[in-house]
Design a protein around this motif. Structure first.
Motif, PDB file in Angstrom:
ATOM      1  N   ILE A   1      10.155 -67.770   2.442  1.00 32.77           N
ATOM      2  CA  ILE A   1      11.302 -66.869   2.571  1.00 32.77           C
ATOM      3  C   ILE A   1      10.785 -65.478   2.919  1.00 32.77           C
ATOM      4  CG2 ILE A   1      13.281 -65.864   1.358  1.00 32.77           C
ATOM      5  CD1 ILE A   1      13.274 -68.416  -0.402  1.00 32.77           C
TER       6      ILE A   1
ATOM      7  N   GLY B   1      24.900 -74.989   6.259  1.00 33.08           N
ATOM      8  CA  GLY B   1      24.720 -74.254   5.011  1.00 33.08           C
ATOM      9  C   GLY B   1      26.007 -73.575   4.606  1.00 33.08           C
ATOM     10  N   THR B   2      26.252 -73.542   3.307  1.00 31.01           N
ATOM     11  CA  THR B   2      27.421 -72.821   2.808  1.00 31.01           C
ATOM     12  C   THR B   2      26.986 -71.491   2.201  1.00 31.01           C
ATOM     13  OG1 THR B   2      27.193 -73.840   0.632  1.00 31.01           O
ATOM     14  CG2 THR B   2      28.643 -74.947   2.201  1.00 31.01           C
ATOM     15  N   GLY B   3      25.713 -71.387   1.901  1.00 30.69           N
ATOM     16  CA  GLY B   3      25.236 -70.179   1.238  1.00 30.69           C
ATOM     17  C   GLY B   3      25.634 -70.115  -0.221  1.00 30.69           C
TER      18      GLY B   3
ATOM     19  N   THR C   1      23.504 -67.268   3.968  1.00 32.73           N
ATOM     20  CA  THR C   1      22.806 -68.423   4.512  1.00 32.73           C
ATOM     21  C   THR C   1      22.147 -68.046   5.823  1.00 32.73           C
ATOM     22  OG1 THR C   1      23.017 -70.713   5.249  1.00 32.73           O
ATOM     23  CG2 THR C   1      24.917 -69.297   5.650  1.00 32.73           C
ATOM     24  N   THR C   2      21.015 -68.670   6.103  1.00 34.94           N
ATOM     25  CA  THR C   2      20.378 -68.457   7.402  1.00 34.94           C
ATOM     26  C   THR C   2      20.517 -69.726   8.232  1.00 34.94           C
ATOM     27  OG1 THR C   2      18.283 -69.193   6.464  1.00 34.94           O
ATOM     28  CG2 THR C   2      18.661 -66.821   6.515  1.00 34.94           C
ATOM     29  N   LYS C   3      21.264 -70.686   7.679  1.00 32.68           N
ATOM     30  CA  LYS C   3      21.401 -71.969   8.374  1.00 32.68           C
ATOM     31  C   LYS C   3      22.570 -71.941   9.356  1.00 32.68           C
ATOM     32  CE  LYS C   3      19.189 -73.964   4.466  1.00 32.68           C
ATOM     33  NZ  LYS C   3      19.285 -74.689   3.199  1.00 32.68           N
TER      34      LYS C   3
ATOM     35  N   ASN D   1      17.337 -77.740  -0.352  1.00 37.97           N
ATOM     36  CA  ASN D   1      16.777 -76.573   0.339  1.00 37.97           C
ATOM     37  C   ASN D   1      15.306 -76.792   0.691  1.00 37.97           C
ATOM     38  OD1 ASN D   1      19.129 -75.111   0.230  1.00 37.97           O
ATOM     39  ND2 ASN D   1      18.514 -73.837  -1.497  1.00 37.97           N
TER      40      ASN D   1
ATOM     41  N   ASP E   1       7.665 -76.380  -2.116  1.00 37.33           N
ATOM     42  CA  ASP E   1       7.716 -76.962  -0.776  1.00 37.33           C
ATOM     43  C   ASP E   1       6.732 -76.212   0.102  1.00 37.33           C
ATOM     44  OD1 ASP E   1       9.062 -74.933   1.150  1.00 37.33           O
ATOM     45  OD2 ASP E   1      10.452 -74.940  -0.539  1.00 37.33           O
TER      46      ASP E   1
ATOM     47  N   LEU F   1      22.328 -71.579  -3.943  1.00 40.68           N
ATOM     48  CA  LEU F   1      21.496 -70.820  -4.871  1.00 40.68           C
ATOM     49  C   LEU F   1      22.320 -69.995  -5.843  1.00 40.68           C
ATOM     50  CD1 LEU F   1      18.483 -69.655  -2.679  1.00 40.68           C
ATOM     51  CD2 LEU F   1      18.525 -71.394  -4.458  1.00 40.68           C
TER      52      LEU F   1
HETATM   53  N1  LIG Z   1      12.987 -73.572  -0.172  1.00 44.04           N
HETATM   54  C1  LIG Z   1      13.397 -72.619   0.693  1.00 44.04           C
HETATM   55  N2  LIG Z   1      12.609 -72.232   1.722  1.00 44.04           N
HETATM   56  C2  LIG Z   1      13.008 -71.284   2.594  1.00 44.04           C
HETATM   57  N3  LIG Z   1      14.204 -70.646   2.529  1.00 44.04           N
HETATM   58  C3  LIG Z   1      15.030 -70.979   1.526  1.00 44.04           C
HETATM   59  C4  LIG Z   1      14.691 -71.977   0.562  1.00 44.04           C
HETATM   60  N4  LIG Z   1      15.708 -72.086  -0.315  1.00 44.04           N
HETATM   61  C5  LIG Z   1      16.650 -71.211   0.081  1.00 44.04           C
HETATM   62  N5  LIG Z   1      16.267 -70.534   1.193  1.00 44.04           N
HETATM   63  C6  LIG Z   1      17.011 -69.483   1.896  1.00 44.04           C
HETATM   64  O1  LIG Z   1      18.088 -69.069   1.084  1.00 44.04           O
HETATM   65  C7  LIG Z   1      19.326 -69.224   1.774  1.00 44.04           C
HETATM   66  C8  LIG Z   1      20.438 -69.517   0.792  1.00 44.04           C
HETATM   67  O2  LIG Z   1      20.275 -70.785   0.211  1.00 44.04           O
HETATM   68  P1  LIG Z   1      21.527 -71.514  -0.432  1.00 44.04           P
HETATM   69  O3  LIG Z   1      22.196 -70.564  -1.372  1.00 44.04           O
HETATM   70  O4  LIG Z   1      21.083 -72.821  -0.986  1.00 44.04           O
HETATM   71  O5  LIG Z   1      22.515 -71.721   0.779  1.00 44.04           O
HETATM   72  P2  LIG Z   1      22.346 -72.681   2.071  1.00 44.04           P
HETATM   73  O6  LIG Z   1      21.310 -73.698   1.735  1.00 44.04           O
HETATM   74  O7  LIG Z   1      23.700 -73.278   2.206  1.00 44.04           O
HETATM   75  O8  LIG Z   1      21.967 -71.787   3.195  1.00 44.04           O
HETATM   76  C9  LIG Z   1      19.058 -70.292   2.809  1.00 44.04           C
HETATM   77  O9  LIG Z   1      19.936 -70.212   3.905  1.00 44.04           O
HETATM   78  C10 LIG Z   1      17.613 -69.997   3.195  1.00 44.04           C
HETATM   79  O10 LIG Z   1      17.543 -68.927   4.114  1.00 44.04           O
END
Ligand SMILES: Nc1ncnc2c1ncn2[C@@H]1O[C@H](COP(=O)(O)OP(=O)(O)O)[C@@H](O)[C@H]1O
Ligand SMILES: [Mg+2]
Lengths: 432, 126
Positions: A370, A391-393, A384-386, A328, A365, A396
């Motif tokens: 966020i 991204g699978t969401g 997920t915002t990807k 991430n 980072d 985390l």
């Molecule tokens: N280091 C980071 N910087 C900015 N946004 C983050 C970071 N880590 C996580 N996010 C936000 O949290 C969301 C969920 O993360 P995650 O559960 O790892 O799913 P994914 O990476 O598959 O989207 C991401 O889509 C992003 O929007």
């Protein structure tokens, strides 16, 4: 003062007694109010009578089937007088209780009374139970209601079954997803792993080749006999041998780590060097991302506490947490790098610190951070915002679950535009 | 002849020093090392330090070998050092990019030192 005239009151008195007699099962009383030519129409197929005897017969049967507790309650009564004829319409609730269960039925009736020989006598009775209209031309009768109820019960039963089935399916899909998330991250790792193994193997091969040459030289030197040169060559051979061993071990550790990652966690905790684990996963995710996306580049740094105690954790689980958080972080800095801000240097930093009660791992980072609006959601599964495929969401939410299962904590601190910190707190577990 | 070798793998130094032990001993070659693109640039910016040949790994954290190549070709035009790129992947994409950026040659890991020695000889003869 009553709203009824004297005559009307008399009619209603007879009417009410007539109906109450039914509830009281007093058929004799009831029929004392009826004219000999009384006629009756009810709702049931055979509920019709052309004279008093027939009507009484129907009543007699009905009363014998009444439940023990039976009551009637007039909802409203309306009366119209036509000279010597009176028409009473009313709506009555018939309440009955069977084994403590109370049920009620609405009954409408029209009762015609004729003034004969100084008294009001009932000449016609029409009783009906209102149907519940469902749609144009479709009616609900008591029987239909019961049938419908049974159908509904059946449907509820079937729906419950279906729901139970979908719940089971959902659970298995979820565990499949978790497994595939694991496999996907393994896939991402593979390229990194290939690189991480290739490098030490290159060293192993190269240093071995050098040693073959050196040994040949050594043999030559032994004949010509300069002890100094011989010693120098022997020293180099020893150094190279050391390097071969070292890089061999490095490749070995990577393969072991990879196997650990893909192996389903057996839940066994092991004393683990967290610095080594962080370093391993940092490199793996870096090389994995790099192999997947040639345009990806970022710097990474480590600040490891030098005497960090080993702690009891499930290494492949915490490894996954690190992998998710690091991936991430790299993703975030790489996204910011795409904005081509001149002075921006994408960077991920991993820090380890010793605490009184455990250890702290911080992944920093300098990505875009966020936004406050989604801070609450990021730990939710599937958030997920990807873009799809990226991204699978799940990263985390899985990370959170794993850290919690270790009785630790996962904390996010982020300022939009400045960067993000994920802090993993892990307790020094009590000795078992 | 001085060669600058850029690689984040630190043991590359021991390896090169051993592989070129004879050449170093005979003063034919002089090896310098940098562990990142930034370090390599700093080395080259320092007027005293010049290198005839730069051997650079592509895959390094921070400034990648390709970034370094682009910067070298922009900044150090007179006389331009010879830049050979090294990559672990040896794929077409990196090859094409490196060539577009003006790389003089392209080597893949694991390095074939015999071949490298030949290439160095050719530079000397030019
Ligand atoms: N280091 C980071 N910087 C900015 N946004 C983050 C970071 N880590 C996580 N996010 C936000 O949290 C969301 C969920 O993360 P995650 O559960 O790892 O799913 P994914 O990476 O598959 O989207 C991401 O889509 C992003 O929007
Ligand atoms: Mg993620």
């Amino acid at each position: 003062m009553s709203k009824y005239t004297e005559q009307e009151q008399k009619v209603i008195y007879v009417h009410n007694l007539f109906w109450e007699a039914l509830a009281n099962r007093d058929v004799d009383l009831r029929f004392s109010f009826c004219s000999e030519d009384v006629t009756f129409i009810g709702t049931g197929l055979y509920e019709k009578a052309a004279n008093k005897a027939e009507y009484r017969n129907i009543n007699q049967k009905g009363v014998s089937q009444f439940p023990e507790h039976f009551q009637i309650e007039f909802l409203w009564t309306n009366i119209s007088m036509f000279n010597k004829l009176a028409c009473v319409t009313s709506e009555v609730i018939w309440k009955q209780s069977i084994n403590g269960k109370v049920s009620a039925e609405l009954v409408r009736s029209t009762t015609l009374l004729n003034y004969e020989a100084d008294s009001w006598k009932i000449v016609h009775v029409h009783g009906s139970v209102p149907d519940y209209r469902l749609a144009e031309g479709e009616y609900m009768t008591t029987e239909k209601i019961m049938l419908r109820n049974r159908e509904l019960e059946q449907q509820v039963y079937e729906r419950t079954k279906e729901l139970e089935k979908s719940l089971a399916e959902l659970k298995s899909t979820q565990s499949q997803l978790i497994q595939s998330e694991k496999m996907a991250s393994l896939g991402e790792l593979t390229a990194g792993i290939a690189h991480e193994i290739q490098n030490p193997l290159n060293f192993v091969n190269n240093f071995s080749e050098v040693n073959v040459e050196l040994i040949a030289e050594l043999k030559e030197e032994l004949e010509s006999g300069s002890m100094e040169d011989i010693k120098a060559i022997a020293d180099d051979i020893a150094i190279n041998e050391e390097k071969i061993l070292q890089h061999g071990k490095r490749a070995d550790a990577i393969v072991k780590g990879m196997l650990q990652h893909s192996r389903t966690s057996n839940g066994e905790k092991e004393l683990t060097d967290i610095n080594a684990l962080c370093d391993e996963y940092l490199r793996l995710s870096y090389h994995g991302l790099r192999a997947k996306d040639k345009s990806f580049n970022a710097d990474f740094k480590t600040e490891f506490h030098e005497s960090l105690p080993e702690i009891n954790i499930i290494p492949q689980d915490i490894g996954r947490v690190l992998l998710n958080l690091i991936t991430n972080a790299f993703y975030a800095v790489n996204e910011k790098a795409k904005e081509e801000i001149p002075s921006f240097e994408p960077e991920v930093l991993i820090q380890t610190q010793k605490l009184d009660t455990g250890i702290r791992i911080t992944i920093h980072d300098n990505g875009n951070g966020i936004p406050d609006s989604i801070k609450e959601k990021i730990f939710q599964p599937f958030f997920t915002t990807k873009p799809p495929g990226q991204g699978t969401g799940l990263g985390l939410s899985l990370a959170y679950d794993i850290v919690k299962a270790h009785e630790g904590d996962l904390i996010m601190k982020s300022h939009a535009g400045e960067g993000t910190k994920f802090i993993i707190l892990l307790p020094t577990s009590k000795t078992r | 002849m001085r060669i600058l070798i850029v690689d984040d793998e630190r043991d590359i130094r021991t390896l090169f020093e051993q592989r070129f032990r004879k050449e170093i001993k005979n003063n034919e070659l002089d090896l310098a090392f940098a562990h990142s693109g930034e370090e390599a640039l700093n080395y080259l910016i320092d007027k005293e330090q010049h290198a005839v040949l730069i051997l650079s790994d592509i895959n390094m954290p921070g400034m990648s070998g390709l970034d370094l190549l682009a910067k070298i070709k922009q900044k150090f035009s007179l006389p331009p050092p010879i830049v050979m790129m090294i990559t672990a992947y040896g794929d077409q994409e990196n090859y094409t990019t490196a060539m577009k950026l003006g790389a003089d040659d392209f080597l893949t890991k694991p390095l074939d030192f015999k071949q490298l020695k030949e290439k160095i000889k050719n530079i000397n003869h030019d």
